[in-house]
Design an enzyme around this catalytic site. Structure first.
Site, PDB file in Angstrom:
ATOM      1  CE  LYS A 173      61.953  41.689  65.958  1.00 35.39           C
ATOM      2  NZ  LYS A 173      61.128  40.446  66.137  1.00 35.39           N
ATOM      3  CD  GLU A 176      60.709  36.059  66.739  1.00 34.99           C
ATOM      4  OE1 GLU A 176      60.097  37.136  66.883  1.00 34.99           O
ATOM      5  OE2 GLU A 176      61.626  35.696  67.494  1.00 34.99           O
ATOM      6  CB  SER A 226      57.885  39.009  77.819  1.00 34.22           C
ATOM      7  OG  SER A 226      59.135  38.938  77.181  1.00 34.22           O
ATOM      8  CB  CYS A 281      49.314  42.999  77.701  1.00 35.33           C
ATOM      9  SG  CYS A 281      48.499  44.387  76.941  1.00 35.33           S
ATOM     10  CD  GLU A 384      52.273  38.243  80.853  1.00 37.76           C
ATOM     11  OE1 GLU A 384      53.466  38.197  80.488  1.00 37.76           O
ATOM     12  OE2 GLU A 384      51.477  39.111  80.453  1.00 37.76           O
TER      13      GLU A 384
END
Ligand code: NAD
Length: 499
Positions: A173, A176, A226, A281, A384
């Site tokens: 998955k 998107e 996240s 990241c 962040e």
């Protein structure tokens, strides 16, 4: 308008939910495609056929499975330009950086070609008289990978490489926001000879993630994204009895000691802080010079480098240092956090707020920002930002710098720049962070080591790729065997112990 699909049973399949998400070209701000968001039923059907396909795949010998991955590597290299262009068009990163994204994923698939070796079990001959014990690694069945927008090639490959090499079927998955490259990778797997159904790409949002977490056939979930979503997925997946590993957000510090080569440190900071518009990241988002004199000298070197950064669309090729951020919402969030930095008293040495690019006024470009004199209680330090914003927090001594990286809630990556071997060694030993760079700003381990953050950057017991991935995607079965010649007459009612 292009309508993207799912990829089920070796074919592109139109979505049936009637729900779509917009996929942008971040350089122009235009919607270039829409991606279907799967329903629970679509997910369940894909899982059912994956489960059927998995039986045959698990029974295919590991070397033949590895050959499919070998061919996949060849095909990805063949299509490198096409993949990089599609990646940049949806993500916004430069073409050379997009190729790096593909390449770092591919390296994990290359490592997985050694699966027959990594899947070998353990054997003890004559554990007792006439008794042998052996352990084998078996696939879990159907597993799922849920991946973020910022590495749309690398992270899907970090998931699918080991999962498939171990004999599992995978439901991927992807994000998107940039789903085209994962779909292209699935097509290439089919072309490489992967049986239909073994890799299914299901596009979607929270609904499909929840459907994955609640699906009883799915045995394991590997997530990257996240931290709030990582925590949610870890909790719900574990509650449903799945094996789960979730990798979350980051705030990576770079400590600059007074004896460091400051030109080298400044170069490292611009590359690691602003590359990919800070949407990594493992980006360095906090510079920690030790001592005011070091800080002043570093700023002298850093400011002109940051001011000179070239921001532009990927179509400008090698002539651009970084591109736009992924969405208008990401751009607004960065602007909001920059404003908090100013309001809370940090000094903005390079101000990218008014950045405009002629001809790309609707693109999601953010100019480079450099803060000095930030403190650890400020939002720009704690949060962040995931944008081209480098925050400097001055430390008075080494212990204070070490404590900053150690006490921060995130623990993904950290770096120290120094010429002092003792300091570097002490730092690597004591810092409470998963991946450490010594004179190396983005210490992403190579494919045959493992990747994983600590504290709120990682949830679960095992890291990604390297040998850990083979543990995560298999379960161990241990067999104790005694043949008739070793069997004595009569039952034994006490727990057996070694003679
Ligand atoms: P994200 O958490 O928004 O999305 C990640 C995935 O979760 C996507 O597939 C998305 O569809 C899904 N998702 C989003 N909201 C959800 C919800 N409410 N419920 C269930 N699923 C949901 O992350 P992102 O913005 O795509 O990626 C950027 C983040 O990922 C940054 O925080 C970055 O640090 C992190 N990241 C971490 C690593 C690592 O290895 N630690 C690597 C890359 C990125």
């Amino acid at each position: 308008m292009q309508e993207l699909t799912h990829y089920i049973d070796g074919k592109h399949v139109k979505g049936t939910s009637g729900r779509f998400a917009d996929v942008y070209n971040p350089a122009t701000g235009e919607v270039q495609a829409k991606v279907p968001l799967a329903t629970q039923e679509e997910l369940a059907k894909a899982v059912d056929s994956a489960a059927k396909a998995q039986e045959g795949w698990a029974n295919t010998n590991p070397q033949r499975r590895a050959r499919v991955l070998m061919e996949f590597v060849r095909l990805v290299n063949r299509d490198m330009e096409k993949l990089a262009e599609a990646l940049s068009r949806e993500h916004g990163k430069t073409i050379p950086d997009a190729k790096g994204d593909v390449q770092r994923g591919l390296e994990v698939v290359e490592f997985c070609i050694g699966a027959p070796h990594l899947l070998k079990g353990e054997y003890t001959a004559s554990a007792s008289r006439g008794i042998d014990i052996y352990s084998m690694r078996q696939p879990l069945g159907v597993v799922a990978g849920i991946t973020p927008f910022n590495f749309p090639a690398m992270i899907p490959m970090w998931k699918m490489g080991p999962a498939l090499a171990c004999g599992n079927a995978m439901i991927l998955k992807p994000s998107e926001r940039d789903p085209s490259v994962p779909l292209m990778l699935a097509e290439l797997m089919t072309e490489a000879g992967l049986p239909d159904g073994v890799l299914q790409v299901i596009n979607g949002d929270k609904d499909s993630v929840d459907a994955i977490l609640d699906n009883e056939t799915i045995q394991a979930v590997g997530f990257v994204g996240s931290t709030p979503i990582a925590q949610y997925i870890y909790a719900r997946g574990c509650e449903n009895g799945k094996r789960v590993q979730c990798f979350g957000g980051a705030k990576n510090h770079m400590i600059i000691m007074p004896d460091a080569d400051l030109d080298q440190a400044a170069d490292a900071l611009v590359g690691a802080g602003f590359g990919a518009a800070g949407e990594r990241c493992m980006a360095i988002s906090v510079a920690v010079p030790v001592g005011d004199e070091t800080a002043d000298r570093l700023m002298e070197k850093l400011v002109p480098r940051v001011e000179k950064l070239k921001v532009g669309p990927y179509t400008a090729g090698e002539d651009v240092d970084y591109g736009p951020v992924v969405t208008a919402a990401a751009k607004e969030n960065i602007a909001r956090l920059v404003q908090t930095g100013i309001d809370q008293g940090a000094k903005l040495l390079v101000d990218g707020r008014d950045f405009k690019l002629q001809g790309y006024e609707d693109g999601f470009f953010v100019g480079p920002h450099l803060f000095d004199h930030a403190t650890t209680d400020m939002d720009i330090y704690k949060t962040e930002i995931f944008g081209p914003v480098l925050t400097t927090v001055r430390a008075q001594d080494y212990e204070e710098a070490l404590a900053m990286a150690t006490d921060h809630e995130y623990g993904n990556g950290v770096a120290i720049f120094t010429r002092d071997g003792d300091a570097a060694r002490d730092f690597a030993d004591r810092v409470n962070v998963g991946m450490v760079g010594i004179n190396f700003p983005i210490p992403v381990p190579l494919a045959y080591h493992t990747f994983g953050g600590w504290k709120k950057s990682g949830f679960g017991d095992l890291n990604q790729h390297g040998p850990d991935a083979f543990k995560f995607y298999t379960k161990t079965k241990t067999v104790t065997a005694r043949w008739p010649s070793g069997i004595k007459d009569g039952g034994d009612f006490n727990i057996p112990v070694m003679e």
